[in-house]
Design a protein around this motif. Sequence first.
Motif, short mmCIF file in Angstrom:
data_model
loop_
_atom_site.label_atom_id
_atom_site.label_comp_id
_atom_site.label_asym_id
_atom_site.label_seq_id
_atom_site.Cartn_x
_atom_site.Cartn_y
_atom_site.Cartn_z
N GLN A 32 23.71 0.83 37.00
CA GLN A 32 24.60 0.03 36.17
C GLN A 32 26.03 0.12 36.73
O GLN A 32 26.49 1.21 37.07
CB GLN A 32 24.57 0.53 34.71
CG GLN A 32 25.30 -0.35 33.73
CD GLN A 32 24.54 -1.60 33.39
OE1 GLN A 32 23.36 -1.73 33.73
NE2 GLN A 32 25.20 -2.54 32.74
N VAL A 33 26.67 -1.00 36.81
CA VAL A 33 28.04 -1.07 37.30
C VAL A 33 28.89 -1.74 36.23
O VAL A 33 28.52 -2.78 35.70
CB VAL A 33 28.13 -1.88 38.60
CG1 VAL A 33 29.58 -2.02 39.04
CG2 VAL A 33 27.30 -1.21 39.70
N GLN A 34 30.00 -1.13 35.92
CA GLN A 34 30.96 -1.75 35.00
C GLN A 34 32.20 -2.16 35.79
O GLN A 34 32.69 -1.40 36.63
CB GLN A 34 31.33 -0.78 33.88
CG GLN A 34 30.16 -0.50 32.94
CD GLN A 34 30.56 0.37 31.77
OE1 GLN A 34 31.39 1.27 31.89
NE2 GLN A 34 29.96 0.12 30.62
N LEU A 35 32.67 -3.36 35.49
CA LEU A 35 33.80 -3.93 36.23
C LEU A 35 34.93 -4.24 35.26
O LEU A 35 34.69 -4.84 34.21
CB LEU A 35 33.36 -5.21 36.94
CG LEU A 35 32.17 -5.07 37.89
CD1 LEU A 35 31.72 -6.44 38.37
CD2 LEU A 35 32.52 -4.18 39.06
N VAL A 36 36.13 -3.88 35.64
CA VAL A 36 37.30 -4.14 34.80
C VAL A 36 38.38 -4.81 35.65
O VAL A 36 38.89 -4.19 36.60
CB VAL A 36 37.85 -2.85 34.17
CG1 VAL A 36 39.08 -3.18 33.32
CG2 VAL A 36 36.78 -2.17 33.33
N GLU A 37 38.69 -6.06 35.30
CA GLU A 37 39.73 -6.80 36.01
C GLU A 37 41.10 -6.54 35.40
O GLU A 37 41.22 -6.25 34.21
CB GLU A 37 39.47 -8.31 35.97
CG GLU A 37 38.16 -8.76 36.57
CD GLU A 37 37.10 -8.99 35.51
OE1 GLU A 37 36.18 -9.81 35.74
OE2 GLU A 37 37.18 -8.35 34.43
N SER A 38 42.11 -6.69 36.22
CA SER A 38 43.49 -6.59 35.75
C SER A 38 44.38 -7.38 36.69
O SER A 38 43.95 -7.79 37.78
CB SER A 38 43.94 -5.13 35.67
OG SER A 38 43.90 -4.53 36.95
N GLY A 39 45.63 -7.58 36.27
CA GLY A 39 46.60 -8.24 37.13
C GLY A 39 46.91 -9.68 36.80
O GLY A 39 47.78 -10.29 37.42
N GLY A 40 46.17 -10.25 35.85
CA GLY A 40 46.46 -11.62 35.47
C GLY A 40 47.78 -11.73 34.73
O GLY A 40 48.41 -10.74 34.38
N GLY A 41 48.21 -12.97 34.50
CA GLY A 41 49.45 -13.18 33.78
C GLY A 41 49.92 -14.60 33.88
O GLY A 41 49.20 -15.48 34.36
N LEU A 42 51.14 -14.82 33.42
CA LEU A 42 51.77 -16.14 33.45
C LEU A 42 52.79 -16.16 34.58
O LEU A 42 53.70 -15.31 34.62
CB LEU A 42 52.45 -16.40 32.11
CG LEU A 42 53.33 -17.67 32.02
CD1 LEU A 42 52.49 -18.91 32.23
CD2 LEU A 42 54.04 -17.71 30.68
N VAL A 43 52.63 -17.11 35.49
CA VAL A 43 53.54 -17.25 36.62
C VAL A 43 53.92 -18.71 36.77
O VAL A 43 53.32 -19.59 36.17
CB VAL A 43 52.93 -16.72 37.93
CG1 VAL A 43 52.65 -15.22 37.84
CG2 VAL A 43 51.66 -17.49 38.27
N GLN A 44 54.91 -18.94 37.63
CA GLN A 44 55.33 -20.31 37.92
C GLN A 44 54.67 -20.80 39.20
O GLN A 44 54.23 -20.00 40.04
CB GLN A 44 56.84 -20.37 38.06
CG GLN A 44 57.59 -20.11 36.75
CD GLN A 44 59.08 -20.32 36.89
OE1 GLN A 44 59.66 -20.15 37.97
NE2 GLN A 44 59.73 -20.69 35.80
N ALA A 45 54.59 -22.09 39.32
CA ALA A 45 54.03 -22.69 40.54
C ALA A 45 54.77 -22.16 41.76
O ALA A 45 56.00 -22.06 41.76
CB ALA A 45 54.13 -24.21 40.47
#
Length: 125
Positions: free
Chosen positions: A1-14
């Motif tokens: 079993q592998v658990q994955l946790v993403e991070s680093g997303g957010g609101l940015v400008q073009a």
Amino acid sequence: QVQLVESGGGLVQAGDSLRLSCEASGRTFSSYAMGWFRQAPGKEREYVSTINSWGNTYYADSMKGRFTISRDNAKNTVYLQMNSLNPEDTAVYYCAAGRSGSAYSLRAAGSYDYWGQGTQVTVSS
């Protein structure tokens, strides 16, 4: 079993950049192929990129030259560096782990057995 946790997303400008991270549990991370997918509101999940256990990479055409996938096996982490972001990149980004193989062959979501919960990326114009 592998658990994955993403991070680093957010609101940015073009035009801005973001780096997403996906940390995996378990001691066999280096043997897995890792992929990134994304899903925008009202759209199907879309392939972004793959890195296999040997470090070979593949990208969807619209990401080539802008996105870079990499992995650090010592940290059980895969990264997605995203440059020159535009509003069409707005989506929830998911990382996935699966049996390794040719990076080109691992473009389908069905190739992956484990998925993270996703991280939201929003690009404003």
